[in-house]
Design a protein around this motif. Sequence first.
Motif, mmCIF file in Angstrom:
data_model
loop_
_atom_site.group_PDB
_atom_site.id
_atom_site.type_symbol
_atom_site.label_atom_id
_atom_site.label_comp_id
_atom_site.label_asym_id
_atom_site.label_seq_id
_atom_site.Cartn_x
_atom_site.Cartn_y
_atom_site.Cartn_z
ATOM 1 N N LYS A 83 46.260 38.865 42.915
ATOM 2 C CA LYS A 83 45.350 40.017 42.956
ATOM 3 C C LYS A 83 44.097 39.741 42.123
ATOM 4 O O LYS A 83 42.964 39.991 42.560
ATOM 5 C CB LYS A 83 46.068 41.258 42.434
ATOM 6 N N THR A 84 44.288 39.200 40.918
ATOM 7 C CA THR A 84 43.163 38.891 40.033
ATOM 8 C C THR A 84 42.253 37.842 40.646
ATOM 9 O O THR A 84 41.022 37.986 40.667
ATOM 10 C CB THR A 84 43.677 38.391 38.672
ATOM 11 N N VAL A 85 42.843 36.770 41.173
ATOM 12 C CA VAL A 85 42.048 35.689 41.752
ATOM 13 C C VAL A 85 41.310 36.158 42.994
ATOM 14 O O VAL A 85 40.152 35.799 43.214
ATOM 15 C CB VAL A 85 42.952 34.480 42.077
ATOM 16 N N SER A 86 41.953 36.976 43.804
ATOM 17 C CA SER A 86 41.286 37.488 45.002
ATOM 18 C C SER A 86 40.061 38.307 44.634
ATOM 19 O O SER A 86 39.009 38.215 45.277
ATOM 20 C CB SER A 86 42.263 38.331 45.828
ATOM 21 N N GLU A 87 40.170 39.097 43.584
ATOM 22 C CA GLU A 87 39.020 39.885 43.122
ATOM 23 C C GLU A 87 37.911 38.961 42.608
ATOM 24 O O GLU A 87 36.723 39.234 42.802
ATOM 25 C CB GLU A 87 39.452 40.857 42.025
ATOM 26 N N LEU A 88 38.288 37.856 41.961
ATOM 27 C CA LEU A 88 37.288 36.907 41.478
ATOM 28 C C LEU A 88 36.607 36.184 42.635
ATOM 29 O O LEU A 88 35.387 36.004 42.644
ATOM 30 C CB LEU A 88 37.941 35.887 40.549
ATOM 31 N N VAL A 89 37.393 35.778 43.619
ATOM 32 C CA VAL A 89 36.834 35.042 44.759
ATOM 33 C C VAL A 89 35.891 35.928 45.560
ATOM 34 O O VAL A 89 34.847 35.474 46.052
ATOM 35 C CB VAL A 89 37.974 34.511 45.661
ATOM 36 N N HIS A 90 36.242 37.203 45.691
ATOM 37 C CA HIS A 90 35.439 38.120 46.490
ATOM 38 C C HIS A 90 34.614 39.047 45.603
ATOM 39 O O HIS A 90 34.367 40.201 45.965
ATOM 40 C CB HIS A 90 36.341 38.934 47.411
ATOM 41 N N ALA A 91 34.213 38.553 44.440
ATOM 42 C CA ALA A 91 33.406 39.357 43.523
ATOM 43 C C ALA A 91 32.013 39.599 44.110
ATOM 44 O O ALA A 91 31.639 39.032 45.131
ATOM 45 C CB ALA A 91 33.288 38.653 42.173
ATOM 46 N N ASP A 92 31.264 40.438 43.419
ATOM 47 C CA ASP A 92 29.890 40.764 43.848
ATOM 48 C C ASP A 92 29.881 41.360 45.245
ATOM 49 O O ASP A 92 28.956 41.131 46.043
ATOM 50 C CB ASP A 92 28.993 39.523 43.794
ATOM 51 N N HIS A 93 30.955 42.101 45.570
ATOM 52 C CA HIS A 93 31.033 42.843 46.829
ATOM 53 C C HIS A 93 31.016 41.939 48.047
ATOM 54 O O HIS A 93 30.598 42.349 49.135
ATOM 55 C CB HIS A 93 29.889 43.863 46.918
ATOM 56 N N ARG A 94 31.472 40.689 47.888
ATOM 57 C CA ARG A 94 31.619 39.814 49.051
ATOM 58 C C ARG A 94 32.928 40.138 49.742
ATOM 59 O O ARG A 94 33.987 40.064 49.143
ATOM 60 C CB ARG A 94 31.602 38.346 48.633
ATOM 61 N N GLY A 95 32.868 40.483 51.004
ATOM 62 C CA GLY A 95 34.062 40.837 51.750
ATOM 63 C C GLY A 95 34.405 42.306 51.573
ATOM 64 O O GLY A 95 34.116 42.921 50.543
ATOM 65 N N ASP A 96 35.000 42.894 52.600
ATOM 66 C CA ASP A 96 35.382 44.294 52.524
ATOM 67 C C ASP A 96 36.716 44.434 51.791
ATOM 68 O O ASP A 96 37.294 43.471 51.314
ATOM 69 C CB ASP A 96 35.449 44.913 53.921
ATOM 70 N N ALA A 97 37.189 45.670 51.715
ATOM 71 C CA ALA A 97 38.436 45.922 50.974
ATOM 72 C C ALA A 97 39.609 45.167 51.579
ATOM 73 O O ALA A 97 40.475 44.655 50.859
ATOM 74 C CB ALA A 97 38.720 47.423 50.948
ATOM 75 N N ASP A 98 39.652 45.091 52.911
ATOM 76 C CA ASP A 98 40.746 44.367 53.558
ATOM 77 C C ASP A 98 40.738 42.895 53.156
ATOM 78 O O ASP A 98 41.783 42.294 52.924
ATOM 79 C CB ASP A 98 40.643 44.483 55.081
ATOM 80 N N THR A 99 39.550 42.315 53.069
ATOM 81 C CA THR A 99 39.440 40.911 52.685
ATOM 82 C C THR A 99 39.864 40.712 51.242
ATOM 83 O O THR A 99 40.603 39.784 50.917
ATOM 84 C CB THR A 99 37.995 40.413 52.871
ATOM 85 N N ARG A 100 39.403 41.602 50.363
ATOM 86 C CA ARG A 100 39.697 41.438 48.941
ATOM 87 C C ARG A 100 41.174 41.612 48.643
ATOM 88 O O ARG A 100 41.716 40.949 47.767
ATOM 89 C CB ARG A 100 38.873 42.435 48.115
ATOM 90 N N HIS A 101 41.826 42.519 49.347
ATOM 91 C CA HIS A 101 43.226 42.807 49.052
ATOM 92 C C HIS A 101 44.182 42.143 50.040
ATOM 93 O O HIS A 101 45.401 42.238 49.876
ATOM 94 C CB HIS A 101 43.465 44.321 49.056
ATOM 95 N N GLY A 102 43.620 41.459 51.043
ATOM 96 C CA GLY A 102 44.467 40.846 52.062
ATOM 97 C C GLY A 102 45.379 39.772 51.519
ATOM 98 O O GLY A 102 46.534 39.640 51.947
ATOM 99 N N ALA A 103 44.880 38.985 50.553
ATOM 100 C CA ALA A 103 45.704 37.899 50.003
ATOM 101 C C ALA A 103 46.949 38.446 49.325
ATOM 102 O O ALA A 103 48.038 37.862 49.432
ATOM 103 C CB ALA A 103 44.885 37.067 49.022
ATOM 104 N N SER A 104 46.826 39.568 48.640
ATOM 105 C CA SER A 104 47.986 40.168 47.971
ATOM 106 C C SER A 104 49.020 40.627 48.991
ATOM 107 O O SER A 104 50.232 40.442 48.797
ATOM 108 C CB SER A 104 47.540 41.354 47.105
ATOM 109 N N LEU A 105 48.552 41.215 50.089
ATOM 110 C CA LEU A 105 49.477 41.651 51.131
ATOM 111 C C LEU A 105 50.164 40.450 51.777
ATOM 112 O O LEU A 105 51.385 40.455 51.986
ATOM 113 C CB LEU A 105 48.727 42.460 52.188
ATOM 114 N N LEU A 106 49.379 39.408 52.079
ATOM 115 C CA LEU A 106 49.968 38.210 52.668
ATOM 116 C C LEU A 106 51.009 37.604 51.740
ATOM 117 O O LEU A 106 52.064 37.143 52.182
ATOM 118 C CB LEU A 106 48.870 37.185 52.967
ATOM 119 N N TRP A 107 50.721 37.587 50.446
ATOM 120 C CA TRP A 107 51.663 37.033 49.476
ATOM 121 C C TRP A 107 52.985 37.788 49.518
ATOM 122 O O TRP A 107 54.061 37.185 49.534
ATOM 123 C CB TRP A 107 51.061 37.107 48.079
ATOM 124 N N ARG A 108 52.930 39.106 49.567
ATOM 125 C CA ARG A 108 54.161 39.898 49.580
ATOM 126 C C ARG A 108 54.950 39.656 50.870
ATOM 127 O O ARG A 108 56.178 39.525 50.844
ATOM 128 C CB ARG A 108 53.818 41.379 49.442
#
Length: 276
Positions: A185-210
Amino acid sequence: MPTEDEERAWLARIERMFPTIEAWFKRTGEVPPMPAPGSSLARDDQVYGRLPPSHLAYGGIVTAAEHLELFRVGLTASRILYPSSYFTLLRSALMGSTQALWVLKPRLRAERIAHALQLVRDDLRQSMNLLLVDTPAELGLDDDLDTARAGLNRRLVELQAAAAAAGLDPDKVPGWRINMTEMIKTVSELVHADHRGDADTRHGASLLWRLQSGHAHATPSARVRQIRAEQVQQHPDGTLTGAATASFAEVGSASAAAVLFLNEAWRLYELRCTAP
């Protein structure tokens, strides 16, 4: 359920990633680039020489590249879309690239160092857990186990000293624990910082991980979710059966997330290895 056209489109996207994945894997067989004197990563490495941040980051990169390559080889050779197996490979790829980014991505050196030392603590914990076994006395390993435990305890003391030198509380080091869900979750927020990518993109990695963790742990519900309602068959005795299936859209999303993270990990590793 994706349409046939959507599935073909996703398969094409997956196959477009394959040359990059293959090139990454071949690159990990070469001598890795070392941090240049004065580079950001060289300065980070000074905090703990036994297992420095550059080694932690590159180890995560290698793990990710290896699992992505096995995914590429498996799908290319078999052309079979296994319901769960690819997700376990892609989960490990996501984990490796996430750990690399956790060490490389933060802007502040203090945060990068704290993350690296926490990974070292987790590595020590895993090594200690290997020794928590009931060893038959007749094997004559008791002395070796005691020696190994003493060595790991000494390394923990060294790690506490490194943490103190970095301005961290050494007394908290023994209690440090890694939570991969939170790390992703932390890394995804860092990778998609500065509003790059929508909410689905930013939180998608966490969902995929689960979702992928369910397959890696052979969780029954992970396979149940893959049974399409229209494929369930009812038998004369009243029982129901259904086969688990996966789609190229699902596998493609999982592989794309791992490739995105690994691409960023490679970029940052090279950047932080370069002298100013």
